[in-house]
Scaffold this active site. Structure first.
Site, PDB file in Angstrom:
ATOM      1  N   ALA A   1      -0.964   4.080  -1.875  1.00 36.85           N
ATOM      2  CA  ALA A   1      -0.218   5.335  -1.806  1.00 36.85           C
ATOM      3  C   ALA A   1       0.942   5.258  -0.823  1.00 36.85           C
ATOM      4  CB  ALA A   1      -1.154   6.470  -1.410  1.00 36.85           C
TER       5      ALA A   1
ATOM      6  N   ALA B   1       2.245   1.950   0.577  1.00 37.75           N
ATOM      7  CA  ALA B   1       2.995   0.697   0.692  1.00 37.75           C
ATOM      8  C   ALA B   1       2.640  -0.285  -0.418  1.00 37.75           C
ATOM      9  CB  ALA B   1       2.722   0.057   2.057  1.00 37.75           C
TER      10      ALA B   1
ATOM     11  N   ASP C   1      -8.687   4.514   7.764  1.00 36.29           N
ATOM     12  CA  ASP C   1      -8.991   4.195   6.361  1.00 36.29           C
ATOM     13  C   ASP C   1     -10.021   3.069   6.299  1.00 36.29           C
ATOM     14  OD1 ASP C   1      -8.873   4.334   3.599  1.00 36.29           O
ATOM     15  OD2 ASP C   1      -7.078   3.094   3.431  1.00 36.29           O
TER      16      ASP C   1
ATOM     17  N   ILE D   1       0.790  -8.165  -4.815  1.00 35.19           N
ATOM     18  CA  ILE D   1      -0.657  -8.307  -5.003  1.00 35.19           C
ATOM     19  C   ILE D   1      -1.393  -6.976  -4.972  1.00 35.19           C
ATOM     20  CG2 ILE D   1      -0.761 -10.691  -4.188  1.00 35.19           C
ATOM     21  CD1 ILE D   1      -1.686  -9.665  -1.483  1.00 35.19           C
TER      22      ILE D   1
ATOM     23  N   GLN E   1      -0.659  -2.338  -4.576  1.00 35.13           N
ATOM     24  CA  GLN E   1       0.186  -1.193  -4.246  1.00 35.13           C
ATOM     25  C   GLN E   1      -0.703   0.010  -4.016  1.00 35.13           C
ATOM     26  OE1 GLN E   1       3.673  -0.487  -6.647  1.00 35.13           O
ATOM     27  NE2 GLN E   1       3.680   1.704  -6.217  1.00 35.13           N
TER      28      GLN E   1
ATOM     29  N   LYS F   1       3.929  -6.419   4.100  1.00 35.41           N
ATOM     30  CA  LYS F   1       3.601  -5.037   3.755  1.00 35.41           C
ATOM     31  C   LYS F   1       4.881  -4.223   3.843  1.00 35.41           C
ATOM     32  CE  LYS F   1       0.578  -1.191   5.065  1.00 35.41           C
ATOM     33  NZ  LYS F   1      -0.515  -0.759   5.976  1.00 35.41           N
TER      34      LYS F   1
END
Length: 236
Positions: free
Chosen positions: A25, A27, A146, A21, A23, A42
């Protein structure tokens, strides 16, 4: 648990019906109906530009930190996906599938006229909840790493309560500087992804200020981080 252990030998998750679903940097994220249970897997992938030994050490360190961060948040009442299974060898985390949408998509769907009309009770409630929950994360001396509107979900089953995801870059720190940078990343995400939404981030920041006695030092440091950011944009 024995059924879960069988997954350890599977190198290609799509062969057991997993759907890729997203992608990033670091995983790939798969959705899988695993023995009647919807879940997310993940999977960190190999970085071929790094030495294999170094890559393995970095991946293992980050997956362990992500697990610790999720567990610490869950134990302290911060809504994050529940952990189901961890495979260190394949660098995979299986976790709860959260039924809902991202804050990013919610704002796209509900903010009209280029974010000029954003002062609805539900949007304000969500922003204030984000500020409160980020403050709780920081009071645990966790840095998300993040914070974006793509990494905060709204859980449908609990009336759009916030769920924080993707702790893959998280780490532990007591420094106000690191917490301020975390907030600055979120602010930049609002500016770049949701133009003219400054009032929304102001609601988040006010809620952050109101949620902890530790917040003043972080907010003061945020002003310095912003100044450095503006200088970097101006001079490259």
């Amino acid at each position: 648990m024995s059924d879960l252990v069988k997954m350890e030998g599977i190198t290609d998750l799509t062969k057991i019906g997993a759907e890729l679903i997203s992608q990033g940097a670091e995983a790939k994220t798969f959705k899988l109906n695993y023995f009647g249970m919807e879940c997310i897997i993940k999977e960190r992938f190999v970085k071929t530009y790094r030495h294999p030994t170094l890559d393995s050490k970095i991946s293992n360190k980050r997956i362990l930190q992500e697990i610790r961060s999720l567990n610490k948040c869950k134990k302290n009442g911060i809504d994050v996906p529940g952990l189901l299974f961890v495979d260190i060898v394949q660098t995979r985390i299986m976790m709860e599938f959260v039924n809902g949408i991202t804050v990013k998509q919610f704002l796209y769907n509900n903010c009209e006229n280029n974010y000029q009309n954003t002062q609805t009770p539900e949007i304000i409630r969500i922003c204030r909840e984000i500020g409160q929950q980020v403050c709780k994360i920081h009071d645990l001396n966790l840095i998300h790493g993040d914070l974006t509107t793509s990494n905060i979900l709204l859980r449908t089953s609990t009336n759009n309560s916030t769920v924080f995801i993707d702790f893959g870059l998280s780490y532990t720190s007591t420094l106000a500087e690191d917490k301020a940078v975390d907030l600055y990343v979120l602010e930049r995400a609002f500016i770049s992804t949701h133009p003219n939404s400054e009032s929304l981030f102001n609601e988040i920041l006010q809620s952050y200020k109101d949620s902890s006695k530790n917040s003043p030092s972080v907010i003061n440091r945020l002003d310095q981080v912003r100044l450095r950011g503006r200088k970097k944009l101006a001079f490259g």
